[in-house]
Design an enzyme around this catalytic site. Sequence first.
Site, PDB file in Angstrom:
ATOM      1  N   ARG A 261       0.885  -1.187   0.000  1.00  0.00           N
ATOM      2  CA  ARG A 261       0.000   0.000   0.000  1.00  0.00           C
ATOM      3  C   ARG A 261       0.909   1.219   0.000  1.00  0.00           C
ATOM      4  NH1 ARG A 261      -5.333   1.309   3.497  1.00  0.00           N
ATOM      5  NH2 ARG A 261      -6.096  -0.048   1.843  1.00  0.00           N
TER       6      ARG A 261
ATOM      7  N   HIS B 229      -7.304   0.709  -6.466  1.00  0.00           N
ATOM      8  CA  HIS B 229      -7.526  -0.163  -5.295  1.00  0.00           C
ATOM      9  C   HIS B 229      -8.167  -1.475  -5.800  1.00  0.00           C
ATOM     10  CE1 HIS B 229      -7.801  -1.389  -1.273  1.00  0.00           C
ATOM     11  NE2 HIS B 229      -8.674  -0.532  -0.780  1.00  0.00           N
TER      12      HIS B 229
ATOM     13  N   GLN C 226     -10.046  -4.130  -3.523  1.00  0.00           N
ATOM     14  CA  GLN C 226     -11.348  -3.705  -3.036  1.00  0.00           C
ATOM     15  C   GLN C 226     -12.428  -3.934  -4.099  1.00  0.00           C
ATOM     16  OE1 GLN C 226     -12.091  -2.275   0.217  1.00  0.00           O
ATOM     17  NE2 GLN C 226     -14.079  -2.959  -0.538  1.00  0.00           N
TER      18      GLN C 226
ATOM     19  N   ASP D 108     -17.248   7.033  -1.756  1.00  0.00           N
ATOM     20  CA  ASP D 108     -16.039   6.877  -0.938  1.00  0.00           C
ATOM     21  C   ASP D 108     -15.777   8.227  -0.280  1.00  0.00           C
ATOM     22  OD1 ASP D 108     -13.641   5.941   0.116  1.00  0.00           O
ATOM     23  OD2 ASP D 108     -12.552   5.960  -1.788  1.00  0.00           O
TER      24      ASP D 108
ATOM     25  N   CYS E 222     -16.279   1.285   0.426  1.00  0.00           N
ATOM     26  CA  CYS E 222     -15.121   0.454   0.775  1.00  0.00           C
ATOM     27  C   CYS E 222     -14.753   0.572   2.254  1.00  0.00           C
ATOM     28  CB  CYS E 222     -13.945   0.806  -0.112  1.00  0.00           C
ATOM     29  SG  CYS E 222     -13.315   2.484   0.116  1.00  0.00           S
TER      30      CYS E 222
ATOM     31  N   ARG F  31     -13.304  -8.997   1.446  1.00  0.00           N
ATOM     32  CA  ARG F  31     -11.884  -8.734   1.192  1.00  0.00           C
ATOM     33  C   ARG F  31     -11.075  -9.982   1.562  1.00  0.00           C
ATOM     34  NH1 ARG F  31      -9.816  -3.543   1.209  1.00  0.00           N
ATOM     35  NH2 ARG F  31      -7.851  -4.581   0.718  1.00  0.00           N
TER      36      ARG F  31
HETATM   37  N1  NVA Z   1     -10.006   6.380  -1.451  1.00  0.00           N
HETATM   38  C1  NVA Z   1      -9.621   6.029  -0.107  1.00  0.00           C
HETATM   39  C2  NVA Z   1      -9.826   4.563   0.104  1.00  0.00           C
HETATM   40  C3  NVA Z   1      -9.476   4.073   1.483  1.00  0.00           C
HETATM   41  C4  NVA Z   1      -9.631   2.592   1.626  1.00  0.00           C
HETATM   42  C5  NVA Z   1      -8.175   6.434   0.129  1.00  0.00           C
HETATM   43  O1  NVA Z   1      -7.350   6.252  -0.791  1.00  0.00           O
HETATM   44  O2  NVA Z   1      -7.861   6.943   1.198  1.00  0.00           O
HETATM   45  N1   CP Z   2     -11.193  -0.459   2.392  1.00  0.00           N
HETATM   46  C1   CP Z   2      -9.934  -0.476   2.828  1.00  0.00           C
HETATM   47  O1   CP Z   2      -8.989  -0.690   2.071  1.00  0.00           O
HETATM   48  O2   CP Z   2      -9.803  -0.289   4.164  1.00  0.00           O
HETATM   49  P1   CP Z   2      -8.454  -0.041   4.996  1.00  0.00           P
HETATM   50  O3   CP Z   2      -7.951   1.326   4.604  1.00  0.00           O
HETATM   51  O4   CP Z   2      -8.892  -0.112   6.418  1.00  0.00           O
HETATM   52  O5   CP Z   2      -7.462  -1.091   4.645  1.00  0.00           O
END
Ligand code: NVA
Ligand code: CP
Length: 307
Positions: A106, A133, A136, A222, A262, A290
Site C-alpha cells: 500500500r 484499489h 477492493q 467513498d 469500501c 476482502r
Molecule cells: N479512497 C480512499 C480509500 C481508502 C480505503 C483512500 O485512498 O484513502
Molecule cells: N477499504 C480499505 O482498504 O480499508 P483499509 O484502509 O482499512 O485497509
Amino acid sequence: MSTPIKHFLQFKDFTRDEFEYLFERTRIIKERFKSYQQYWPLQDRTLVMIFEKASTRTRLSFEAGMHQLGGSAIYLNTRDSQLGRGEPVEDAGKVISRMSDIVMIRTFEQDIIERFARNSRVPVINGLTNEYHPCQILADIYTYIEHRGSIRGKTVAWIGDSNNMCNTWLQAAEILDFNVHVSTPPGYEVEPERAGLYGTDHYESFGDPMEAARGADLVTTDVWTSMGWEAENEERMKDFADWQVDGDMMRVAAPDAVFMHCLPAHRGEEVSAEVIDGPQSVVWDEAENRLHVQKALMEYLLLGKVA
Ligand code: NVA
Ligand code: CP
C-alpha cells in the site's frame, strides 16, 4: 526463458476469464472457511505486507487470510523500516522478494509499486495506491454477485471523488462488461489516462449526482478526502457538499439497488447514516469479502489454477 511473474498491480492485469475463475475459487474457499474446514495450500509460504499509508481492513484481511491458508505474514511500514529512510524502491524489491513468496504493498504513486514489481522475484499485489484499489473492487464485485448475480450489463453509479476506487471501477467495467455512471463535483472529473482506461464505452459522466444514480443497480461512494490529500480537506468539504448518497438518491436508483462503500466511511459527509445503516447497504459483507477474494487471489498468484 522463465515465464514472467504474474502481479496484480491494477485491475486490468487480469482477464475476464481469470476473474471468473477467481470468483468461483472465492466461493469455494469462503464455503470451506465458513464450515471450519482446514485448507492449507500455502503452508510454509510467506507474505510480506508493506504499508506506507494507514489500514485496518487491508492489513487484517491479508494477514488473517495468509494464516488461514497455512502461511505466515510479515508487516512492514515506512516508519520502522529503511523504506522511510530513502532506500531505493528497486533495492527494496530485490531484497524483500528474496526472503518471501508474495508481497502486498500500500503506497502513494502507482509508479512506486510498478518499480518494486519490476525488481521482484515474486508476485506483487496492489493493496491501494493513489491511482487504484484493485483488491477492493474484486471484493465489491464478488459481493454484488453474491447478492444479485452477474454484474454484466448492470449499472454502477459512482458518486463523489474520481479517486483510486473510481478509477478501478472504470477499469473493471471495461473488462467485465458493465456500465459506470460517474458524478463528481466540477474540478474533480475522471482523468481517463490516469484511470488507465482502454476506451470510454462503459462510462458516462453526469453533472447531477441524482441523474447518475437514476436506475442504477449499485450505488457507491467513498471518502471526499483520500489518504494523501489531507491538505485539501477543508476545500473538499465545501466542494463535495452536494455529492452525498442519501435516501432521496437511493430512491431514484433501481428498487433492488445495493449500496456499497469500501470503508472507512464518514456518516453525514459522503453518505447519510440512513443509507449506510439501511436495508440496501451491503457494506459489512463487502468488507468481509476482502478476506475471501484475497485468499483466492494469493492462491492463484502462487499456485496458478488449482481446479
Ligand atoms: N479512497 C480512499 C480509500 C481508502 C480505503 C483512500 O485512498 O484513502
Ligand atoms: N477499504 C480499505 O482498504 O480499508 P483499509 O484502509 O482499512 O485497509
